[in-house]
Design a protein around this motif. Structure first.
Motif, short mmCIF file in Angstrom:
data_model
loop_
_atom_site.label_atom_id
_atom_site.label_comp_id
_atom_site.label_asym_id
_atom_site.label_seq_id
_atom_site.Cartn_x
_atom_site.Cartn_y
_atom_site.Cartn_z
N ARG A 230 0.86 -1.17 0.00
CA ARG A 230 0.00 0.00 0.00
C ARG A 230 0.90 1.22 0.00
NH1 ARG A 230 -2.31 -3.97 -0.56
NH2 ARG A 230 -4.34 -4.66 0.24
N SER A 231 0.62 2.16 -0.89
CA SER A 231 1.44 3.35 -1.04
C SER A 231 0.60 4.60 -0.85
CB SER A 231 2.09 3.38 -2.43
OG SER A 231 2.90 2.25 -2.64
N TRP A 232 1.21 5.63 -0.29
CA TRP A 232 0.55 6.93 -0.11
C TRP A 232 1.34 7.99 -0.86
CZ3 TRP A 232 1.76 11.80 1.25
CH2 TRP A 232 0.71 12.68 1.57
N SER A 233 0.64 8.76 -1.68
CA SER A 233 1.22 9.92 -2.35
C SER A 233 0.08 10.78 -2.86
CB SER A 233 2.12 9.50 -3.51
OG SER A 233 2.73 10.62 -4.11
N LYS A 234 0.27 12.08 -2.88
CA LYS A 234 -0.76 13.00 -3.37
C LYS A 234 -2.08 12.79 -2.64
CE LYS A 234 1.79 14.89 -6.63
NZ LYS A 234 2.19 16.31 -6.58
N ASP A 235 -2.03 12.57 -1.34
CA ASP A 235 -3.22 12.42 -0.49
C ASP A 235 -4.02 11.16 -0.76
OD1 ASP A 235 -2.43 14.89 0.38
OD2 ASP A 235 -4.13 15.98 -0.46
N THR A 236 -3.43 10.20 -1.47
CA THR A 236 -4.20 9.03 -1.89
C THR A 236 -3.44 7.74 -1.59
OG1 THR A 236 -5.24 10.30 -3.67
CG2 THR A 236 -5.35 7.90 -3.83
N VAL A 237 -4.15 6.75 -1.07
CA VAL A 237 -3.59 5.42 -0.84
C VAL A 237 -3.92 4.52 -2.03
CG1 VAL A 237 -3.61 3.38 0.66
CG2 VAL A 237 -3.80 5.67 1.67
N THR A 238 -2.92 3.83 -2.54
CA THR A 238 -3.12 2.93 -3.67
C THR A 238 -2.53 1.56 -3.35
OG1 THR A 238 -1.06 3.72 -4.67
CG2 THR A 238 -3.09 4.78 -5.39
N ILE A 239 -2.90 0.58 -4.14
CA ILE A 239 -2.41 -0.79 -3.99
C ILE A 239 -1.30 -1.04 -5.00
CG2 ILE A 239 -2.99 -3.23 -4.26
CD1 ILE A 239 -5.76 -2.62 -3.24
N PRO A 359 4.94 20.94 1.52
CA PRO A 359 5.87 19.89 1.09
C PRO A 359 5.40 18.48 1.42
CG PRO A 359 6.73 21.08 3.00
CD PRO A 359 5.56 21.85 2.51
N ARG A 360 4.67 18.32 2.52
CA ARG A 360 4.25 16.97 2.93
C ARG A 360 3.30 16.34 1.92
NH1 ARG A 360 7.80 18.11 5.20
NH2 ARG A 360 8.48 16.60 3.64
N ALA A 361 2.61 17.14 1.14
CA ALA A 361 1.71 16.59 0.13
C ALA A 361 2.46 15.83 -0.94
CB ALA A 361 0.88 17.71 -0.50
N ASN A 362 3.78 16.09 -1.06
CA ASN A 362 4.59 15.43 -2.08
C ASN A 362 5.44 14.30 -1.52
OD1 ASN A 362 3.88 17.03 -4.42
ND2 ASN A 362 4.91 18.72 -3.40
N ASP A 363 5.23 13.94 -0.26
CA ASP A 363 5.93 12.79 0.30
C ASP A 363 5.47 11.51 -0.39
OD1 ASP A 363 7.16 14.46 2.13
OD2 ASP A 363 5.72 14.03 3.73
N MET A 364 6.29 10.47 -0.30
CA MET A 364 5.94 9.14 -0.82
C MET A 364 6.21 8.13 0.28
SD MET A 364 7.61 9.50 -4.64
CE MET A 364 9.22 9.90 -3.93
N LEU A 365 5.14 7.51 0.76
CA LEU A 365 5.24 6.55 1.86
C LEU A 365 4.60 5.24 1.42
CD1 LEU A 365 4.06 8.89 4.77
CD2 LEU A 365 6.42 8.41 4.08
N SER A 366 5.13 4.12 1.90
CA SER A 366 4.50 2.84 1.58
C SER A 366 4.88 1.80 2.60
CB SER A 366 4.90 2.36 0.18
OG SER A 366 6.26 1.99 0.14
N VAL A 367 4.08 0.74 2.65
CA VAL A 367 4.33 -0.44 3.46
C VAL A 367 4.14 -1.63 2.53
CG1 VAL A 367 3.64 -1.76 5.50
CG2 VAL A 367 3.44 0.74 5.51
N PHE A 368 5.09 -2.58 2.53
CA PHE A 368 4.98 -3.66 1.56
C PHE A 368 5.68 -4.93 2.04
CE2 PHE A 368 8.76 -1.18 0.44
CZ PHE A 368 9.74 -2.15 0.23
N ARG A 369 5.27 -6.03 1.44
CA ARG A 369 6.02 -7.28 1.54
C ARG A 369 6.39 -7.70 0.13
NH1 ARG A 369 0.97 -10.98 3.66
NH2 ARG A 369 -0.30 -10.95 1.76
N LEU A 370 7.55 -8.30 0.01
CA LEU A 370 8.06 -8.70 -1.28
C LEU A 370 8.73 -10.06 -1.06
CD1 LEU A 370 8.71 -8.08 -4.23
CD2 LEU A 370 10.62 -6.71 -3.46
N ALA A 371 7.94 -11.13 -1.17
CA ALA A 371 8.43 -12.43 -0.73
C ALA A 371 7.79 -13.56 -1.49
CB ALA A 371 8.13 -12.60 0.77
N ASP A 372 8.47 -14.72 -1.47
CA ASP A 372 7.84 -15.94 -1.99
C ASP A 372 7.06 -16.58 -0.85
OD1 ASP A 372 9.20 -18.34 -0.70
OD2 ASP A 372 10.97 -17.38 -1.52
N TRP A 373 6.12 -17.44 -1.18
CA TRP A 373 5.29 -18.05 -0.15
C TRP A 373 4.82 -19.41 -0.65
CZ3 TRP A 373 4.56 -17.81 4.75
CH2 TRP A 373 3.40 -18.39 5.35
N THR A 374 5.23 -20.46 0.05
CA THR A 374 4.83 -21.81 -0.33
C THR A 374 4.25 -22.52 0.87
OG1 THR A 374 7.07 -22.64 0.15
CG2 THR A 374 6.57 -22.00 -2.13
#
Length: 374
Positions: A230-239, A359-374
């Motif tokens: 999930r990422s935040w930028s320009k006041d919007t959360v995206t997948i 300036p905070r409106a132009n920040d880029m924040l995100s939380v993610f996982r990047l992994a294999d899963w079996t």
């Protein structure tokens, strides 16, 4: 990692390897709330004589990301260590917040000539730039807390599911709840509830938190690593979603703790919002490329850092190595019971460096996982 004025790289950020950071404008909050609402307790809490999924050591990323908020978002990255004998858990976390934005800092590493170039027109190698990360990630975690946990079984979407409930010793009430999923040598935590966070990811094993794998192992890992974020930028959360092509990266012969990759053509990502008005639009001089760097930050823990930025954005500023709003992404390696590398959990903490009225409106924040899963 981005532009002066209009921040096109909040779209370039997902361009790690197409379609790795493909973004759909879907609200993350709605997803998290729906999952949390689906949980209804059907079994009493068990005594904490067991570990969540049988695993003691977890790497965890958390975030508070909301649409329409430009000053209250934050991300956390760190470790949870569970003790079954006492029923306690301890957290060591790195915290970055819009309330106290941090600058990018150099790591002191310039990848060697085997995996970089001095030629800005190269179509095969990244530039020989000092790798950057976010201030604070090269030192010890700046937040520690302890708590107690209980294990129970909840019904989630009609299915009995093992869960772990944590209550932190904190100045204000702070609880969180995760679904427990067991895999091969690894347990995954799926976010259900957190008093302060809106989303999170976690993976655990019984490998010590000091166990990590070299960049050569990361590059050679042959299981598919998928992104969920999930990422935040320009006041919007995206997948964000996609596949990470780690084997496209190049290992460095003398700076062996680094990996690099030049993504040759990323015109749509780099030129969104008119990010490169003077140098965008073509690939002859490699101006639509994205520069990617991954670096190990420690021999004794799981820290890696990812840095990336659009080549044309540096050219717009008359620079070879970009000093603008580049993407800095602290990450912690996911290691299974056998000590095998399985991916990362991570966050983005890219705070707008160029001033302005908001300036905070132009920040880029995100939380993610990047992994294999079996």
């Amino acid at each position: 990692m981005d532009r002066d004025g209009a921040d096109p790289e909040h779209a370039g950020q997902p361009a790690i390897i197409a379609p790795m950071f493909r973004i759909a404008r879907t609200l993350a909050l709605a997803f998290c709330m729906a999952v949390a609402a689906a949980a209804a307790t059907v079994a009493p809490a068990e005594a904490a004589a067991e570990l969540p999924g049988g695993k003691a050591n977890y790497v965890v990323s958390l975030g508070h990301l909301k649409d329409g908020s430009t000053h209250n978002n934050w991300v956390r990255l760190g470790t949870y260590a569970f003790d079954a004998a006492s029923g306690t858990v301890s957290a060591k976390m790195y915290v970055w917040s819009q309330a106290a934005p941090k600058p990018r800092i150099g790591t002191g590493t310039v990848p060697d000539a085997s995996c970089t170039t001095t030629d800005p027109k190269s179509t095969t190698r990244v530039l020989d730039c000092e790798v950057k990360t976010i201030d604070g990630f090269t030192t010890s975690p700046n937040e520690t807390r302890t708590g107690v946990y209980t294990l129970q079984t909840d019904t989630i979407n009609g299915v009995p599911t093992p869960t772990v409930w944590i209550s932190w010793n904190h100045a204000t009430a702070w609880t969180e709840k995760w679904a427990i999923e067991t895999g091969t040598g690894l347990t995954r935590l799926s976010f259900l509830h957190n008093t302060k966070a809106t989303l999170g990811y976690g993976y655990g094993s019984n490998a010590s938190l000091g166990t990590r794998r070299a960049m050569s192992s990361v590059q050679a890992h042959d299981a598919t690593m998928r992104l969920d974020g999930r990422s935040w930028s320009k006041d919007t959360v995206t997948i964000s979603s996609g596949v990470f092509q780690n084997q496209a990266f190049t290992t460095c012969q003398t700076t062996t703790w680094c990996l690099t990759h030049l993504q040759p053509t990323s015109a749509r990502a780099c030129q969104k919002d008119g990010g490169c008005p003077n140098y965008g639009g073509g690939t002859t001089a490699n101006i639509s490329s994205i520069q990617y760097y991954i670096e190990k930050l420690s021999n004794t823990d799981r820290r890696d850092t990812l840095w990336h930025w659009c080549t044309c954005l540096a050219m717009e500023r008359g620079e070879r190595c970009y000093t603008g709003n580049s993407h800095v992404k602290p990450m912690l390696q996911v290691i299974d019971d056998t000590g095998t590398f399985r991916g990362w959990v991570g966050v983005e903490a890219s705070f707008w460096p160029n001033g302005g009225t908001n300036p905070r409106a132009n920040d880029m924040l995100s939380v993610f996982r990047l992994a294999d899963w079996t």
